[in-house]
Write an enzyme that holds these catalytic residues in place. Structure first.
Site, PDB file in Angstrom:
ATOM      1  N   GLU A 135      58.666 -10.919 -24.975  1.00 39.11           N
ATOM      2  CA  GLU A 135      57.352 -11.134 -24.388  1.00 39.11           C
ATOM      3  C   GLU A 135      57.394 -11.000 -22.870  1.00 39.11           C
ATOM      4  O   GLU A 135      56.492 -10.453 -22.258  1.00 39.11           O
ATOM      5  CB  GLU A 135      56.910 -12.550 -24.768  1.00 39.11           C
ATOM      6  CG  GLU A 135      55.468 -12.689 -25.075  1.00 39.11           C
ATOM      7  CD  GLU A 135      55.256 -14.034 -25.743  1.00 39.11           C
ATOM      8  OE1 GLU A 135      55.573 -14.137 -26.948  1.00 39.11           O
ATOM      9  OE2 GLU A 135      54.802 -14.975 -25.078  1.00 39.11           O
ATOM     10  N   ASP A 136      58.422 -11.544 -22.268  1.00 39.43           N
ATOM     11  CA  ASP A 136      58.391 -11.733 -20.816  1.00 39.43           C
ATOM     12  C   ASP A 136      59.396 -10.909 -20.015  1.00 39.43           C
ATOM     13  O   ASP A 136      59.450 -11.032 -18.797  1.00 39.43           O
ATOM     14  CB  ASP A 136      58.638 -13.217 -20.489  1.00 39.43           C
ATOM     15  CG  ASP A 136      57.553 -14.105 -21.054  1.00 39.43           C
ATOM     16  OD1 ASP A 136      56.420 -13.607 -21.234  1.00 39.43           O
ATOM     17  OD2 ASP A 136      57.817 -15.295 -21.328  1.00 39.43           O
TER      18      ASP A 136
END
Ligand code: MN
Length: 668
Positions: free
Chosen positions: A76-77
């Protein structure tokens, strides 16, 4: 809580050497990927996955889970791709990490859709591998523990979501300590004042309470020793959220709630549990209605224990739990105990696949619903309390609170559900839409000619029943096929490929749906109830508009007679069994009676019903008047919305192969 990879290494020293290496590789990769990112607290971001992993190590989970926890935010990051993740850490870690990763394709303006899609994806992944949800729960727990660094409104949102979804999920998976901590943290942020006052009260009386509990403990220990039963007696701190619920339930202040006193007695065998129960009840009088035997009847998360409350010394109420050490481990670790078992630390008690919630999510997976509906179902059905009702044979059936006889019938068997005509609770007829109550004995009345109706969709509470009803209607009722599936499909597509202007709304049925619902109202109303089991009396054959009364029969529902019917008046107990009924006047309909002569067959009426329904009519009643070796003489009443449909229906009935002739019956 650990802060560095060195501390992590120390923490996993009981894992095998290859496992340790696997975890450390994940940690090093994660630290590198999150380099330069910071949390709201100002700490390096890597502290978060590290401490999430720590929670899972404390739960004694396997290396793949711990490694995945360390990497849970990298897709996600960070710049890490799934392909890279899979190449470096293997398919297992890739699946786990992907399971907890947000759905990214959805545009930001559809936040609620994104959230519900994400939760659906996660729960479906959980069914395949329950470790996905364990990682997510550990992630939530850590975020909740550090929630104070978030902005005010966002804090409340996250706390509420925790209370609505994640804490109950932990409960359903049987991980009670996690559920308790999530609830307490949520309470702290949602109602800080209440949280503080409970905390103060609890700590103020701490010493006093400890002294009292020690007296109780030593009394139990002494009595158990006399009987030669080895026990461990623990006092347990009630978690704040359960105190808060009690305050709310009884409308009391914290000072008025005595029963903050909890004792837990652990022993070796099930027999000893009951022996100790007797012993406790001899020491102090039990309080009526508070005894629960979750050993004989485990909760759906497989929790087992005896619960009782007694009036202890000085008339104080004490809540006592009695269970074996093994049951205790299940109560604390729940589904996570499965990995304790794999590591030889316990006996297998909980198989993830056996948990009720797994079945429920699997059922929902096959239902054709949008992610918003899915989430609503999860919240409404899976995460709420259950009731137990019984079959006439005495089998206990667990249903979600609010379930009706329709749900019960479909729970028993799809065919029972499809042919339900009515239901009895403890011997008396109840409306099909009435919520069942705990411990009722439910009997379903069926008839081979009966079939699902559209309004059952409103009475059914479980998704299982609803999807079976919908499937039947789609298969058998052409009007509905068209309308229902268009409605359903429209919503599905909007949810999956949302366009900025068309955010799906899930507030009640669409106009289209409610129009259909209205057109299908049944024809008799008793008080406010419409969906009662109704038969038309054969003595006086009431027709629409006749002045009618209902006779509450034993076992056959309500028989509708004309008010002036002579045979009705001759029934001995007619006085107390007659009720007022009315014709339902929502949609003006035409009823019509036919006589039919047919060749012998068992399913004349279902054939006729099919023919009637094809032209959008409804078969209301039918009976065999005479049946000989070569022919059946029968008559029936049907209902249409448009008079001109009668001709088409007659034609369609005449086309049934066994039908030899069809005639109108007079009296319209
Ligand atoms: Mn996270």
């Amino acid at each position: 809580m650990i802060q560095t990879i060195a501390e992590l290494q120390h923490k996993i020293s009981s894992y095998s050497a290859p496992d340790q290496e696997r975890v450390l590789a994940a940690a090093r990769q994660s630290e590198q990927l999150h380099e330069g990112q910071y949390r709201d607290s100002g700490e390096p971001y890597f502290i978060h996955p590290l401490q999430v992993a720590e929670i899972l190590i404390d739960m004694k989970l396997d290396a793949a889970t711990v490694a995945s926890a360390l990497l849970h935010d990298v897709l996600e990051d960070t710049i890490m791709t799934r392909a890279d993740l899979k190449r470096q850490f293997g398919r297992e870690v890739d699946n786990l990490v992907n399971g907890v990763t947000k759905i990214a394709v959805v545009k930001a303006q559809n936040k609620s859709v994104q959230e519900s899609e994400t939760i659906r994806k996660m729960l479906l992944a959980m069914v395949k591998d329950v470790r996905v949800i364990l990682i997510k729960l550990a992630d939530k727990l850590h975020n909740m523990r550090t929630l104070r660094y978030k902005q005010g409104p966002r804090q409340r949102e996250i706390a509420q979501e925790t209370l609505d979804i994640y804490a109950p999920l932990a409960g359903r998976l049987g991980i009670s300590w996690l559920k308790d901590e999530l609830e307490d943290l949520a309470l702290k942020h949602l109602h800080p004042d209440i949280y503080r006052s409970i905390k103060e009260q609890v700590s103020e009386k701490r010493q006093q309470r400890a002294n009292y509990l020690n007296r109780i403990k030593s009394a139990i220990n002494k009595a158990a020793q006399r009987e030669g039963v080895p026990v461990v007696v623990e006092s347990r701190a009630k978690h704040f959220y359960s105190i808060y619920l009690k305050m709310k339930r009884y409308g009391k202040e914290i000072g008025e709630i005595y029963d903050l006193l909890g004792i837990r007695i652990l022993c070796d065998t099930t027999n000893q549990c009951y022996q100790i129960l007797g012993l406790v009840h001899r020491l102090w009088p039990p309080i009526e209605g508070r005894f629960k035997d979750y050993i004989a009847m485990p909760k759906t998360n497989q929790y087992q224990s005896l619960h009782t409350s007694v009036l202890g010394f000085d008339g104080k109420m004490i809540e006592i739990q009695i269970r074996t050490h093994e049951m205790h481990r299940t109560a604390e670790f729940g589904v996570a105990a499965h990995w304790l078992y794999k590591r030889g630390l316990t006996r297998e008690q909980v198989q993830p696949a056996d948990l009720e919630i797994m079945h429920r999510v699997r059922d929902l997976k096959d239902a054709r619903i949008t992610s918003g509906e899915f989430l609503e179902e999860i919240k409404r059905e899976i995460l709420r309390d259950s009731i137990y009702v019984f079959t006439p044979k005495g089998d206990a059936i667990q249903l979600p609170k609010g379930a009706t006889a329709i749900d019960f019938a479909y729970h028993i068997h799809t065919e029972v559900g499809h042919h339900t005509t009515g239901a009895k609770a403890d011997g008396s007829i109840i409306p099909l839409k009435e919520p069942l109550k705990n411990t009722q004995v439910i009997e379903i009345l069926t008839n081979p000619n009966a079939h699902p109706h559209l309004n059952w969709l409103r009475y059914a509470h479980t998704s299982r029943a609803r999807s079976k009803i919908r499937a039947w209607l789609n298969k058998n009722d052409e009007t509905l096929i068209i309308n229902q599936s268009i409605v359903a499909r429209k919503q599905d597509q909007t949810a999956k490929h949302p366009e900025p202007q068309k955010t799906p709304q899930h507030k009640g049925p669409s106009k289209e749906t409610s129009d259909i619902l209205d057109r299908h109202k049944v024809e008799i109303r008793v008080g406010k109830e419409r969906n009662l089991m109704i038969h038309f009396a054969q003595c006086c054959t009431p027709r629409t508009g006749d002045d009618i009364v209902g006779y509450v029969s034993r076992g056959r529902g309500i028989i509708i007679h004309k008010r002036e019917c002579k045979s009705l008046r001759s029934i001995p107990d007619v006085e107390e069994r007659t009720i007022e009924v009315e014709w339902e006047t929502v949609s003006p309909k035409t009823t019509h009676r036919f006589r039919v002569v047919a060749r012998p067959t068992n399913d004349l009426f279902s054939e006729i019903e099919g023919a009637v329904r094809k032209i959008h009519g409804h078969l209301i009643e039918g009976r065999i008047d005479e049946s000989g070796p070569n022919t059946i003489d029968a008559s029936f009443t049907l209902e249409v919305e448009r008079r001109q449909d009668l001709r088409k229906i007659a034609k369609s009935i005449r086309a049934i192969p066994v039908v030899m002739s069809l005639h109108d019956l007079p009296g319209q």
